[in-house]
Design an enzyme around this catalytic site. Sequence first.
Site, mmCIF file in Angstrom:
data_model
loop_
_atom_site.group_PDB
_atom_site.id
_atom_site.type_symbol
_atom_site.label_atom_id
_atom_site.label_comp_id
_atom_site.label_asym_id
_atom_site.label_seq_id
_atom_site.Cartn_x
_atom_site.Cartn_y
_atom_site.Cartn_z
ATOM 1 N N ARG A 375 -1.607 -1.688 9.402
ATOM 2 C CA ARG A 375 -0.525 -0.698 9.444
ATOM 3 C C ARG A 375 0.792 -1.336 9.872
ATOM 4 O O ARG A 375 1.868 -0.784 9.623
ATOM 5 C CB ARG A 375 -0.916 0.429 10.401
ATOM 6 C CG ARG A 375 -0.135 1.703 10.196
ATOM 7 C CD ARG A 375 -0.818 2.885 10.842
ATOM 8 N NE ARG A 375 -1.274 2.599 12.174
ATOM 9 C CZ ARG A 375 -2.143 3.347 12.861
ATOM 10 N NH1 ARG A 375 -2.658 4.408 12.293
ATOM 11 N NH2 ARG A 375 -2.504 3.033 14.073
ATOM 12 N N LEU A 379 2.612 -0.664 4.767
ATOM 13 C CA LEU A 379 3.621 0.361 4.515
ATOM 14 C C LEU A 379 5.008 -0.012 5.042
ATOM 15 O O LEU A 379 6.013 0.302 4.392
ATOM 16 C CB LEU A 379 3.165 1.708 5.077
ATOM 17 C CG LEU A 379 2.026 2.346 4.276
ATOM 18 C CD1 LEU A 379 1.523 3.603 4.964
ATOM 19 C CD2 LEU A 379 2.468 2.668 2.854
ATOM 20 N N VAL A 497 -0.587 8.514 3.617
ATOM 21 C CA VAL A 497 -1.715 7.610 3.862
ATOM 22 C C VAL A 497 -1.585 6.900 5.205
ATOM 23 O O VAL A 497 -0.532 6.899 5.827
ATOM 24 C CB VAL A 497 -1.843 6.577 2.722
ATOM 25 C CG1 VAL A 497 -2.074 7.275 1.398
ATOM 26 C CG2 VAL A 497 -0.592 5.697 2.647
ATOM 27 N N GLU A 498 -2.677 6.281 5.625
ATOM 28 C CA GLU A 498 -2.766 5.517 6.877
ATOM 29 C C GLU A 498 -2.334 6.332 8.087
ATOM 30 O O GLU A 498 -1.659 5.832 8.989
ATOM 31 C CB GLU A 498 -1.958 4.217 6.781
ATOM 32 C CG GLU A 498 -2.566 3.202 5.832
ATOM 33 C CD GLU A 498 -1.919 1.835 5.930
ATOM 34 O OE1 GLU A 498 -1.055 1.628 6.809
ATOM 35 O OE2 GLU A 498 -2.280 0.966 5.123
ATOM 36 N N GLY A 499 -2.687 7.591 8.120
ATOM 37 C CA GLY A 499 -2.292 8.483 9.194
ATOM 38 C C GLY A 499 -1.088 9.293 8.774
ATOM 39 O O GLY A 499 0.036 8.786 8.766
#
Length: 815
Positions: A375, A379, A497-499
Amino acid sequence: MSFFILILALIALAYVGAPAIGWVATLGVATIYYSFFADAPVWLAIMLWVLYIPTAVFLCIPRIRQRVLTKPIFSWYRKVLPPLSETEREAMEAGDVSWDGELFTGKPNWDLLLEQEAPKYSPEELAFLQGPVNDLCRMLDDWKITHESRDLPEEVWSFLKREGFFGMIIPKKFGGHEFSAHAHSSIVMKIATRSISAAVTVMVPNSLGPAELLLHYGTPRQQDYYLPRLVNGDEIPCFALTGPVAGSDAGALTDSGVVCKGMWDGKETLGLRLNWEKRYITLSPVATLLGLAFKVFDPDHLLGEKEELGITCALIPTSLDGVSIGTRHLPLTSVFMNGPTWGKDVFIPLGFIIGGAENVGKGWRMLMNCLSVGRSISLPALSTGAGKLSALSSGAYARVRQQFGVPIGQFEGIQEALGHVGGLTYLLDAGRLFTAGLVDRGLKPSVPSAILKYHNTEIMRTVIGHAMDIHAGRAVIAGPRNYIASVYQAIPISITVEGANILTRSLMIFGQGGIRCHPFILKEMKTIEHDNEESLVAFDDVFFQHFKAGIQMAARSLVLGLTHSAFGETPKSAGNVAVYYKHLSRLSSAFFLLANVTMAILGGKLKFKESTSARLGDILSYLYLASTALKHYHDEGQQQQDRVFLDYSVQYCLYKIQEAMLDLLNQFPIPVIGFLLKIIVMPFGALFKKPLDKTLQGIVRQLMQISPARERLVEGVYYNLDPKDPIGKMENAFRHVLAAEHLEKKVKSALRNVPGIEFKKRNGEENYQKLVAQKIFTAEEAKQLQEKDALVWDAIQVDDFEWKDAKLNHIDRSF
């Protein structure tokens, strides 16, 4: 007057964090003076004795303090501090604390920040960026990928495998590149400026998917077998975590693995019977190796006494019986492979668990540690690439496109939008570089990664919105010429995405950071786990360090607020931006105070007060981002041309911190305490302002010319000057416009001053020949202007299609 001096002395003691003897001595002298020597009222002397005696006893005799004062506080703490579930505990303890923890002290050590080595590429990394990465970008036609084939071309898939794009993080001993996080980030960023779909395809195998998990937790046998196969593309991986009912709440996983015995290679083997249903899994439609998260149950106690063993991660070949890979999801107009997967009664040996049987139930901790690394890179890199692409193209378009006879970049409305694009892109890049640097130092920056996941994607949303506004119709019409639309359409994916961003801001940044980064809270929580004498003594020690720090930060907040940060700390090499370090030092102290008072009042209820947590998270986030901007400016050699980008970035963050503090204090759980805190942290009200127009205009001047500052800002964007390339058209026209700028001035001067010269619209050759005839231009100069006009005309065009075009009307039902 003497009483006023006493107050100042006490504030000074608090400000410097004086030891106990300083407080006892100062209060003792004051008490004796007002009792026996000063002409003071009796009530003042009595008040001072009432204050002095318990202060002296509690500070100097720990045993009495522990019995009389600490024990009730200890009991209260055990009631109000939030009870943590196992998944929450593992999330809190995952990752490492770095600069985020320093900001939480209220007195950050700026020299520690600036002494960290600036990221650099190795010769091999630079060669890869300039070679295979550029070659890949040249192969990518985003319009064909997203609107025609709905997939990367086969030659691109082959190129990615052959050049090791799926093994960037894998060590060389397994055949991988073993690139730094800095290089990994830059590679993803450059690809993202060309094709979001290609960037995501490269991102996933180099993150959780499951190379990262294998590297950190895999057995030697698993690493030796799978990592070389992941490098060369013999295995296409994906990682399946999210399911229909378990998105943000991973603890709600319904996917299960039951410990049992089954047949494997003709032998009875101890293993797991798996059942799962997952969705939104990137690369799932083409995956040969499935990383899977599920809960393990042992009803027959084959592994021990416990029946519920917790979240576990395993590697599942998709060729196994019972494994199903569904058809594709289509994430808006992005066409990276994504889809569902499910399994029915799939038997695997315990050796398929990542790290082997000893890692049963450790999956959540594994995921939290590895997510903080991925992360920090994926992103943030994609978001920064979008910002750099916007800055490059919007600056060029604002110079090339004219209305009312002047470049649109000369209009203040456009300047406002373009200034934000440039300033925010600088902030995006600074956060990306610094956080990747933390990973390269061997850290797992869990809180900074959450900060970047949320803020970089949200800033990207803002930047792309401004770029769309600047380009107007040029960005609205889809087609091969449009280099902005596909990025704009992909924004919701990055937000989700990713939280998901709402979750990340409301629960994760301060929810995790408020405990994980705090210098005392986690220690206090550990001391209250047991109700005994040893725990009480340990709690007493930590709590009074905490209390002393709180008093100090209250005094610092007041003094620095009254002096507008005049006494704030600066690093040795602050240069001409020392004032920014001072302001951030002040706000760091205020943040410590606000966070501690809020946590003391709300206790365990804070995790349900998501808006309050979000505002505290915003303060921490913008402190972090402003720090990275100052670090970036320092690492770039404090270039004077870059100063306008730094000014924007830090002023933007200071204003955002102020906004978050005001929102917090205006809606504080106990209004009177909120009012008193506002007096302490903002004694003169809101003084920080948004970046001024002159700052925005300074950024615009840099973006609308070929300057070293522009080149530094957009470094990492893939672009060329090919007039057949979408970006190449605009950049080529931009450079020709700048080269002909002096000729344009001559044209305007001639039209004003030479009698009888008139220009006809869209008749450039005839117009310029008039100037040649008057010997105002040479034939070569006229040709240069004609070429410039042709390039500009081509650059501002949009695509159009036959209304019966099958490629636009056909919907591929196989997706």
